[in-house]
Design an enzyme around this catalytic site. Structure first.
Site: not given
Ligand code: NAD
Length: 502
Positions: A193, A302, A400
Site C-alpha cells: 500500500k 529521511c 524532523e
Molecule cells: P506517514 O507516516 O504519514 O505515512 C506513511 C504511510 O503510512 C502512507 O502510506 C500512509 O497512507 C500510511 N498511514 C498513515 N496513517 C496510517 C495509519 N493510521 N495506519 C496505517 N498506515 C497509515 O509518512 P509520510 O508523510 O508518507 O512520509 C514521511 C516520513 O517517512 C518521514 O518521517 C520520513 O523520515 C519517513 N521515511 C523514512 C524512511 C526510512 O527508510 N527510514 C524512508 C522514507 C521516509
C-alpha cells in the site's frame, strides 16, 4: 536572495498524462468496490490532475490480503526453487529498466521531485531487484554437528508468510524496491500500500510484476488512505508481518495495531541526521554534499543531513560556502533539467516547514539564507534555508522538519561533536567529514545511527540500512535483508534409540 525560479510550462506535453490507475488483487486489475477514487493534483501546476487512484476500503484490502494468503498457503511461490524465484526478480528488474522513463515521469509529477533525480532513482530500483535476485539462490540455513555424538541440528530458513508493506510518498518506488525483492526472494507474498499522494509508480509496479509472469496473488497492490487501508494490513490476523516506512507518529500506531496478533513489525522511520565537519575535511566537497543532502528532494528525505555540526575554527568559512551554494540552487519546475529543488508534496508539509522556520526565528536563531516561501501561481516552493546561532533545545534542532532547513551547531573537540550528534531521539543516519581516517572512524563509531558515511553519503544494495533508537527496528538490504522476512526453524535429529521415560 537570488534563488532562480523557472516558471512551469503548462504547454509541456508531458503534463498531458493524467492517468487512471487500477489496483492489482489476486492477479486481476480492479477498481475500489465502492468506485471511489483519490485524485492527485500536481504540486507544481495547481489544478492539474496527474493521477487518479482507487480509494480502497477495508473490504478491498481484505480481499488483497486473502489473495496473498492463498498464494502463500496453496500457491507455488514459497515452494519454488531459489533459481526460479530469482528468475522472476530479474525479469521485474529488467521491466523497471525498460519503463524507467515512464516511472520517473509519474514520480516527478506526483511527488514534485526533479525528473533528473527520479530517473536516477529508477536505475537504483532496478539495481535493488537485480542485487536481491543474485542472492536468492544462495539463501541458506545452518547445521549443528557438535550437539552430541547421536544428534544433528538443522536450522531451516523459511519465509515468514504474508507481508503488508506500507510506504511513504517521498521515494515511492525506491522504498518499495528496498522491501519487495527481499520479501519475495525469501518466499513471502505481498500486499503493498503506497502513499495516497503518490500511488502511481507502485500501481504500475504491480502491473509490471504481473506481466513478468508472477503467479496470481504473490504481489498485490492496493491504493488508499492510511485509515483504513494501511491500518488493516497491520491489524489483520492473516498478515504475518507489517513492514512500514514512514513517520514516527504512524510507526507507533502500526506497532499498536499489530500487537494483538503478535505479528512481526518492521519500522523504517524518520531521522534528524547529523553531519560532522572537521577543520581538516575537504571543505569544498563537504559543502557540496551537505547542501545536496539537505536541499535536494526539497529536504523531504529521511536521511537528509539536517544538523550540521562544524568545527568552530572553520565554521564561518564553511557556512559562507553553504550560503553561496544555496544562492545558486535552481528551484522550480521539476521537469526542467537545470532544476535542483522541486516542489513540496502538499500545502500541509509546506505549512509545517513555515511554522518551524517561524519558531526558529522567534527562539532567537539567525537565518543566514532563505526562510521564505517562493510564491508562484500556487506552486509549493520554499527557499533553501540555513540557521545559525541555534540552541540544542530549539525545535529546529530537535524535530524532523522534512524540509530544506539546515541547523548549524559548532564544536571544539571530537567528544563534543559526538555528544551533539547523539543528542537526539533519532538514529537513522550520520556523516563525518575528515581527511584523517582515524579521526573519522573514531567519530563515526561514537555516533549511534544505522546508515553512516565518511566523506560522502552514498548507499548500496550490499549494505544493510535501518534505524537506531526511535528511527526504527529491523534491517533492509544486503544479506541481512532476507532475515527480516524469514522464520528460522530448528530441527533436532536424534540418532540414538530412544529410551522409555518410565
Ligand atoms: P506517514 O507516516 O504519514 O505515512 C506513511 C504511510 O503510512 C502512507 O502510506 C500512509 O497512507 C500510511 N498511514 C498513515 N496513517 C496510517 C495509519 N493510521 N495506519 C496505517 N498506515 C497509515 O509518512 P509520510 O508523510 O508518507 O512520509 C514521511 C516520513 O517517512 C518521514 O518521517 C520520513 O523520515 C519517513 N521515511 C523514512 C524512511 C526510512 O527508510 N527510514 C524512508 C522514507 C521516509
Amino acid at each position: 536572495m537570488t534563488v532562480q525560479f523557472i516558471e512551469p510550462d503548462r504547454a509541456d506535453p508531458r503534463l498531458a498524462i493524467e492517468r487512471r490507475y487500477t489496483m492489482l488483487v489476486g492477479g486481476r486489475s480492479v477498481a475500489a468496490a465502492s468506485g471511489r477514487t483519490i485524485r492527485r493534483e500536481s504540486p507544481v501546476h495547481p489544478g492539474l490532475v496527474v493521477g487518479e487512484f482507487p480509494d480502497a476500503s477495508a473490504e478491498d484490502v481484505e480481499r488483497a490480503i486473502l489473495a496473498a494468503r492463498r498464494a502463500f498457503d496453496e500457491g507455488p511461490w514459497p515452494r519454488l526453487s531459489g533459481k526460479e524465484r530469482a528468475a522472476y526478480l530479474y525479469k521485474i528488474s529488467q521491466a523497471i529498466r525498460d519503463h524507467a522513463e515512464e516511472l520517473a515521469l509519474i514520480e516527478s509529477l506526483e511527488v514534485g521531485k526533479t525528473l533528473a533525480g527520479a530517473r536516477s532513482e529508477m536505475n537504483n530500483c532496478a539495481d535493488l531487484w537485480q542485487f536481491a535476485a543474485g542472492l536468492v539462490r544462495g539463501l541458506e540455513g545452518s547445521t549443528h554437528n557438535a550437539l552430541s555424538e547421536h544428534a544433528l541440528g538443522l536450522v531451516l530458513r523459511e519465509p515468514i508468510g504474508v507481508v503488508g508493506v506500507v510506504t511513504p510518498w517521498n521515494y515511492p518506488l525506491v522504498i518499495a524496491s528496498e522491501r519487495l525483492p527481499w520479501a519475495l526472494g525469501a518466499g513471502c507474498t505481498i500486499v503493498l500500500k503506497p502513499s495516497e499522494f503518490t500511488s502511481g509508480s507502485s500501481l504500475r509496479l504491480g502491473e509490471l510484476a504481473r506481466d513478468a509472469g508472477l503467479p496470481d496473488g504473490v504481489v498485490n497492490v492496493v491504493s488508499g488512505y492510511g485509515n483504513p487501508a494501511g491500518q488493516i494490513l497491520a491489524e489483520h490476523p492473516a498478515t504475518d508481518m507489517v513492514a512500514f516506512t514512514g513517520s514516527q507518529r504512524v510507526g507507533r500506531q502500526i506497532g499498536a495495531f499489530a500487537a494483538p496478533t503478535i505479528k512481526r513489525v518492521g519500522l523504517e522511520l524518520g531521522g534528524k541526521g547529523p553531519v560532522v565537519v572537521f577543520a581538516d575535511a575537504d571543505l569544498e566537497a563537504a559543502a557540496n554534499q551537505v547542501s545536496r543532502s539537505i536541499f535536494s528532494n526539497q529536504g523531504q528525505t529521511c536521511i537528509a543531513g539536517s544538523r550540521l555540526i562544524v568545527e568552530r575554527r572553520v565554521a564561518h568559512e564553511f557556512v559562507q560556502r553553504l550560503e553561496g551554494l544555496a544562492n545558486r540552487v535552481t528551484v522550480g519546475d521539476p521537469l526542467n533539467p537545470d532544476t535542483k529543488v522541486g516542489a513540496f508534496i502538499n500545502p500541509v508539509q509546506l505549512g509545517k516547514v513555515e511554522s518551524y522556520v517561524k519558531a526558529g526565528r522567534e527562539a532567537g536563531a539567525r537565518i543566514v539564507v532563505g526562510g521564505e516561501r517562493i510564491g508562484t501561481n500556487g506552486g509549493l516552493f520554499y527557499q533553501p534555508t540555513i540557521f545559525t546561532d541555534v540552541r540544542p533545545d530549539m525545535s529546529i534542532v530537535r524535530d524532523e522538519i522534512f524540509g530544506p532547513v539546515l541547523a548549524v551547531q559548532q564544536f571544539d573537540t571530537r567528544e563534543e561533536a559526538i555528544g551533539i550528534a547523539n543528542d537526539t531521539i533519532y538514529g537513522l543516519s550520520a556523516v563525518v567529514w575528515s581527511l584523517n581516517i582515524d579521526n573519522a572512524l573514531q567519530t563515526i563509531r561514537g555516533i549511534r545511527a544505522g546508515r553512516c558515511g565518511i566523506n560522502g553519503q552514498e548507499g548500496a544494495a550490499e549494505m544493510p540500512i535501518g534505524g537506531y533508537k526511535q528511527s526504527g527496528q529491523g534491517r533492509e538490504l544486503g544479506h541481512r535483508g532476507f532475515d527480516e522476512y524469514s522464520e528460522f526453524k530448528s530441527i533436532h535429529i536424534n540418532m540414538a534409540p530412544s529410551r522409555a521415560w518410565l
